[in-house]
Design an enzyme around this catalytic site. Structure first.
Site, PDB file in Angstrom:
ATOM      1  N   SER A  11     -34.484  -2.638  40.157  1.00 27.15           N
ATOM      2  CA  SER A  11     -33.119  -2.094  39.758  1.00 27.15           C
ATOM      3  C   SER A  11     -32.634  -0.747  40.370  1.00 27.15           C
ATOM      4  O   SER A  11     -33.569   0.172  40.346  1.00 27.15           O
ATOM      5  CB  SER A  11     -32.728  -2.421  38.155  1.00 27.15           C
TER       6      SER A  11
ATOM      7  N   TYR B 147     -36.208  -0.107  29.518  1.00 25.09           N
ATOM      8  CA  TYR B 147     -36.104  -1.291  30.711  1.00 25.09           C
ATOM      9  C   TYR B 147     -36.321  -0.713  32.053  1.00 25.09           C
ATOM     10  O   TYR B 147     -37.181  -1.279  33.053  1.00 25.09           O
ATOM     11  CB  TYR B 147     -34.817  -1.775  30.517  1.00 25.09           C
TER      12      TYR B 147
ATOM     13  N   LYS C 262     -39.291  -1.398  35.161  1.00 19.66           N
ATOM     14  CA  LYS C 262     -38.978  -1.615  36.874  1.00 19.66           C
ATOM     15  C   LYS C 262     -40.069  -0.731  37.588  1.00 19.66           C
ATOM     16  O   LYS C 262     -40.689  -0.978  38.360  1.00 19.66           O
ATOM     17  CB  LYS C 262     -37.579  -1.567  37.111  1.00 19.66           C
TER      18      LYS C 262
HETATM   19  P1  NAD Z   1     -31.441 -13.730  33.610  1.00 20.07           P
HETATM   20  O1  NAD Z   1     -31.941 -13.429  32.074  1.00 20.07           O
HETATM   21  O2  NAD Z   1     -30.303 -14.524  33.942  1.00 20.07           O
HETATM   22  O3  NAD Z   1     -32.423 -14.343  34.268  1.00 20.07           O
HETATM   23  C1  NAD Z   1     -34.104 -14.275  34.026  1.00 20.07           C
HETATM   24  C2  NAD Z   1     -34.689 -15.696  34.011  1.00 20.07           C
HETATM   25  O4  NAD Z   1     -36.080 -15.565  33.475  1.00 20.07           O
HETATM   26  C3  NAD Z   1     -34.093 -16.696  32.502  1.00 20.07           C
HETATM   27  O5  NAD Z   1     -33.845 -17.683  33.342  1.00 20.07           O
HETATM   28  C4  NAD Z   1     -35.221 -16.324  31.703  1.00 20.07           C
HETATM   29  O6  NAD Z   1     -35.200 -17.795  30.965  1.00 20.07           O
HETATM   30  C5  NAD Z   1     -36.461 -16.429  32.342  1.00 20.07           C
HETATM   31  N1  NAD Z   1     -37.579 -15.937  31.940  1.00 20.07           N
HETATM   32  C6  NAD Z   1     -37.529 -14.509  31.223  1.00 20.07           C
HETATM   33  N2  NAD Z   1     -38.819 -14.373  30.691  1.00 20.07           N
HETATM   34  C7  NAD Z   1     -39.656 -15.246  31.282  1.00 20.07           C
HETATM   35  C8  NAD Z   1     -40.790 -15.471  30.998  1.00 20.07           C
HETATM   36  N3  NAD Z   1     -41.832 -14.764  30.247  1.00 20.07           N
HETATM   37  N4  NAD Z   1     -41.490 -16.723  31.574  1.00 20.07           N
HETATM   38  C9  NAD Z   1     -40.488 -17.456  32.384  1.00 20.07           C
HETATM   39  N5  NAD Z   1     -39.329 -17.266  32.457  1.00 20.07           N
HETATM   40  C10 NAD Z   1     -38.884 -16.215  31.853  1.00 20.07           C
HETATM   41  O7  NAD Z   1     -31.418 -12.345  34.315  1.00 20.07           O
HETATM   42  P2  NAD Z   1     -31.030 -12.159  35.819  1.00 20.07           P
HETATM   43  O8  NAD Z   1     -29.594 -11.218  35.734  1.00 20.07           O
HETATM   44  O9  NAD Z   1     -30.820 -13.281  36.650  1.00 20.07           O
HETATM   45  O10 NAD Z   1     -32.052 -11.055  36.293  1.00 20.07           O
HETATM   46  C11 NAD Z   1     -33.317 -11.559  37.176  1.00 20.07           C
HETATM   47  C12 NAD Z   1     -33.985 -10.297  37.256  1.00 20.07           C
HETATM   48  O11 NAD Z   1     -33.440  -9.006  38.144  1.00 20.07           O
HETATM   49  C13 NAD Z   1     -34.459  -9.379  36.159  1.00 20.07           C
HETATM   50  O12 NAD Z   1     -35.802  -9.167  36.225  1.00 20.07           O
HETATM   51  C14 NAD Z   1     -33.599  -8.527  35.818  1.00 20.07           C
HETATM   52  O13 NAD Z   1     -34.445  -7.265  35.232  1.00 20.07           O
HETATM   53  C15 NAD Z   1     -33.223  -7.787  37.465  1.00 20.07           C
HETATM   54  N6  NAD Z   1     -32.142  -7.281  37.367  1.00 20.07           N
HETATM   55  C16 NAD Z   1     -30.792  -7.793  37.053  1.00 20.07           C
HETATM   56  C17 NAD Z   1     -29.674  -6.968  37.223  1.00 20.07           C
HETATM   57  C18 NAD Z   1     -28.468  -7.702  36.695  1.00 20.07           C
HETATM   58  O14 NAD Z   1     -27.493  -6.874  36.610  1.00 20.07           O
HETATM   59  N7  NAD Z   1     -28.441  -8.929  36.409  1.00 20.07           N
HETATM   60  C19 NAD Z   1     -29.600  -5.681  37.773  1.00 20.07           C
HETATM   61  C20 NAD Z   1     -31.059  -5.061  38.414  1.00 20.07           C
HETATM   62  C21 NAD Z   1     -32.095  -5.869  38.152  1.00 20.07           C
HETATM   63  C1  UD1 Z   2     -25.795  -1.498  33.476  1.00 22.40           C
HETATM   64  C2  UD1 Z   2     -27.280  -1.106  32.856  1.00 22.40           C
HETATM   65  C3  UD1 Z   2     -28.178  -0.993  34.267  1.00 22.40           C
HETATM   66  C4  UD1 Z   2     -28.366  -2.394  35.100  1.00 22.40           C
HETATM   67  C5  UD1 Z   2     -26.777  -2.592  35.178  1.00 22.40           C
HETATM   68  C6  UD1 Z   2     -26.868  -4.009  36.063  1.00 22.40           C
HETATM   69  C7  UD1 Z   2     -26.736   0.120  30.882  1.00 22.40           C
HETATM   70  C8  UD1 Z   2     -26.853   1.400  30.252  1.00 22.40           C
HETATM   71  N1  UD1 Z   2     -27.172  -0.042  32.278  1.00 22.40           N
HETATM   72  O1  UD1 Z   2     -25.421  -0.349  34.159  1.00 22.40           O
HETATM   73  O2  UD1 Z   2     -29.562  -0.665  33.758  1.00 22.40           O
HETATM   74  O3  UD1 Z   2     -28.978  -1.985  36.134  1.00 22.40           O
HETATM   75  O4  UD1 Z   2     -25.915  -2.815  34.201  1.00 22.40           O
HETATM   76  O5  UD1 Z   2     -25.609  -4.621  36.383  1.00 22.40           O
HETATM   77  O6  UD1 Z   2     -26.942  -0.886  30.333  1.00 22.40           O
HETATM   78  N2  UD1 Z   2     -17.891  -0.494  31.100  1.00 22.40           N
HETATM   79  C9  UD1 Z   2     -16.379  -0.288  30.215  1.00 22.40           C
HETATM   80  N3  UD1 Z   2     -16.258  -1.335  29.306  1.00 22.40           N
HETATM   81  C10 UD1 Z   2     -17.194  -2.399  29.082  1.00 22.40           C
HETATM   82  C11 UD1 Z   2     -18.393  -2.293  29.956  1.00 22.40           C
HETATM   83  C12 UD1 Z   2     -18.545  -1.403  30.859  1.00 22.40           C
HETATM   84  O7  UD1 Z   2     -15.719   0.632  30.483  1.00 22.40           O
HETATM   85  O8  UD1 Z   2     -17.267  -3.322  28.295  1.00 22.40           O
HETATM   86  C13 UD1 Z   2     -17.772   0.395  32.146  1.00 22.40           C
HETATM   87  C14 UD1 Z   2     -19.220   1.168  32.057  1.00 22.40           C
HETATM   88  O9  UD1 Z   2     -19.074   2.391  31.429  1.00 22.40           O
HETATM   89  C15 UD1 Z   2     -19.436   1.436  33.510  1.00 22.40           C
HETATM   90  C16 UD1 Z   2     -19.081   0.312  34.162  1.00 22.40           C
HETATM   91  O10 UD1 Z   2     -18.193  -0.105  33.426  1.00 22.40           O
HETATM   92  O11 UD1 Z   2     -18.969   2.591  33.981  1.00 22.40           O
HETATM   93  C17 UD1 Z   2     -20.356  -0.813  34.452  1.00 22.40           C
HETATM   94  O12 UD1 Z   2     -20.690  -0.990  33.123  1.00 22.40           O
HETATM   95  P1  UD1 Z   2     -21.983  -2.177  33.445  1.00 22.40           P
HETATM   96  O13 UD1 Z   2     -21.462  -3.369  33.967  1.00 22.40           O
HETATM   97  O14 UD1 Z   2     -22.610  -2.291  31.860  1.00 22.40           O
HETATM   98  O15 UD1 Z   2     -23.157  -1.704  34.149  1.00 22.40           O
HETATM   99  P2  UD1 Z   2     -23.720  -0.075  34.434  1.00 22.40           P
HETATM  100  O16 UD1 Z   2     -23.459   0.885  33.390  1.00 22.40           O
HETATM  101  O17 UD1 Z   2     -23.725   0.289  35.809  1.00 22.40           O
END
Ligand code: NAD
Ligand code: UD1
Length: 377
Positions: A127, A151, A155
């Protein structure tokens, strides 16, 4: 012969979109998921979206290294994409040990199973949170990490564990993909992000406000040093992100040796958008103005985050194609369909093919685990 990819967490938001793109690109996919943050219905929709049923589901926990090893061996897996894990920043602050335990144990389990079976290509979901509050915008991968929550620290620790593992094994190759802000949904509206409870992230919150589930969007801060005072982020369409994974795995599978066994690569667009710009684009997508209020800053937020995406382009020729308008349209399309689902409290007519998709998961028992299921071929 088709290459076969294991997607841990493949039923989740990013994993499910990536599974679809892998299937469309001609890969065979095995999903390992324990459904702690997803559901079986989503997996059932994947063959329908991808137009192929070459996907199998193993229901189980990634922290069970023996299970992961059995899956790698039984299905002759060529590469692993490790998505499974916990991802809520606020939850990680409240219960850091849960995050250290689950995320790190999961990664160690995947790595040890890969080592034991001799599977040597890994893609890890990292991330942009590892960059913390950097002033270096756009941010290249060379900027030193600076995490500010448990978190994010999981990572970074996992990236370091992969560094050490890759250095200890010959021919092991890994890519840690540092996602910026994944948003949007598949254009079919069948899969998207379904946060449980009140969403923390901007797009799901806006979508729920547009659907009338929330009264208005609270903007966290209007006094940042950005073009309009609201926070700016590098939003990336989840389908572009998924295609980035396909490009990345093709790169790993085609390279027999690599001078750098583990690389960290940004997946972002290099374009920033403020909260107000997103609200305006989303309001346009749904055809009415979404109500909002500007409130105080959210603790821990940075003013702006922006990727330098040039390494992904240079390494595996990946370039995101979908802009903010498409992100909003697809997110809204998915949100409208979700609202129609049984249990949502609101009913509108469903398309015929949506109801058909509900029958795609069989109750077959997988030979490896008692509770697992295969999506039928
Ligand atoms: P998500 O929660 O939608 O998907 C994660 C999946 O993993 C789910 O289906 C959950 O059931 C499964 N899971 C969790 N723990 C498990 C375990 N112990 N064994 C088997 N399955 C398990 O999340 P996502 O948004 O798809 O994110 C996927 C990855 O990307 C994560 O590692 C997250 O940290 C990373 N990531 C996500 C974002 C984001 O904004 N969504 C941003 C940066 C990084
Ligand atoms: C969040 C996570 C970050 C993660 C990322 C993934 C936190 C502190 N950080 O970051 O670790 O990698 O999501 O997508 O949770 N905002 C509003 N109103 C809302 C929600 C958000 O104004 O109800 C604003 C926030 O202040 C920010 C922007 O929208 O400026 C994006 O917010 P968000 O979607 O939560 O993402 P990140 O803050 O980038």
């Amino acid at each position: 012969m088709k290459k076969r990819i294991l997607t841990t967490g493949g039923a989740g938001y990013i994993g499910s979109h990536t599974t679809v793109e892998l299937l469309k690109a001609g890969y065979s996919v095995v999903i390992l998921d324990n459904f702690e943050n997803s559901d079986r219905d989503r997996v059932a929709r994947l063959p329908l979206i991808a137009g192929t049923a070459d996907v199998r589901l193993v229901e189980g926990d990634v922290r069970d290294a023996q299970l992961v090893a059995d899956v790698l061996k039984h299905h002759k897996i060529d590469a692993v994409m490790h998505f499974a894990g916990k991802k809520a920043v606020s939850e990680s602050v409240a219960d850091p040990l849960l995050y250290y335990h689950d995320n790190i144990t999961g990664a160690v389990s995947v790595l040890s199973a890969m080592r034991d079976i001799g599977c040597n290509k890994l893609i890890f979901s990292s991330s942009a949170t590892v960059y913390g509050n950097t002033n270096h915008l756009p941010t290249p991968e060379t900027v030193p990490p600076s995490v500010s929550n448990p978190y994010g620290r999981t990572k970074l620790i996992i990236e370091e564990i992969i560094d050490d593992t890759a250095a200890s094994l010959s021919n092991f190759q890994a890519l840690s993909l540092r996602y910026f802000n994944p948003v949007g949904a598949h254009s079919s509206g069948f899969i998207g992000e379904c946060p449980r409870g009140v969403p923390n992230n901007l797009f799901p919150y806006i979508a729920q406000a547009a659907a009338g589930i929330r009264d208005y969007v609270q903007i966290h801060g209007g006094d940042y040093e950005t073009s309009d005072g609201t926070g700016s982020r590098d939003y990336i369409h989840v389908v572009d992100l998924a295609r980035g994974h396909v490009a990345a795995v093709e790169h790993l599978l085609s390279a027999s040796t690599n001078p750098t066994p583990h690389r960290k690569v940004n997946l972002g667009t290099g374009q920033g958008h403020t909260v107000l710009q997103v609200l305006q684009a989303f309001s346009k997508a749904c055809g009415f103005q979404i109500p909002y209020r500007i409130g105080p800053r959210r603790a821990g937020d940075v003013a702006a985050s922006l990727a330098d995406p040039s390494l992904g382009l240079a390494l595996f020729h990946w370039k995101p194609m979908l802009g903010l308008e498409q992100m909003c349209q697809d997110h809204w399309h998915f949100q409208k369909r979700e609202r129609n689902k049984p249990g949502s409290g609101v009913r509108m007519p469903l398309c015929a093919h949506e109801t058909a998709s509900n029958h795609l998961v069989s109750n077959e028992t997988h030979p490896l685990t008692a509770g697992s299921r295969d999506v039928p071929n």
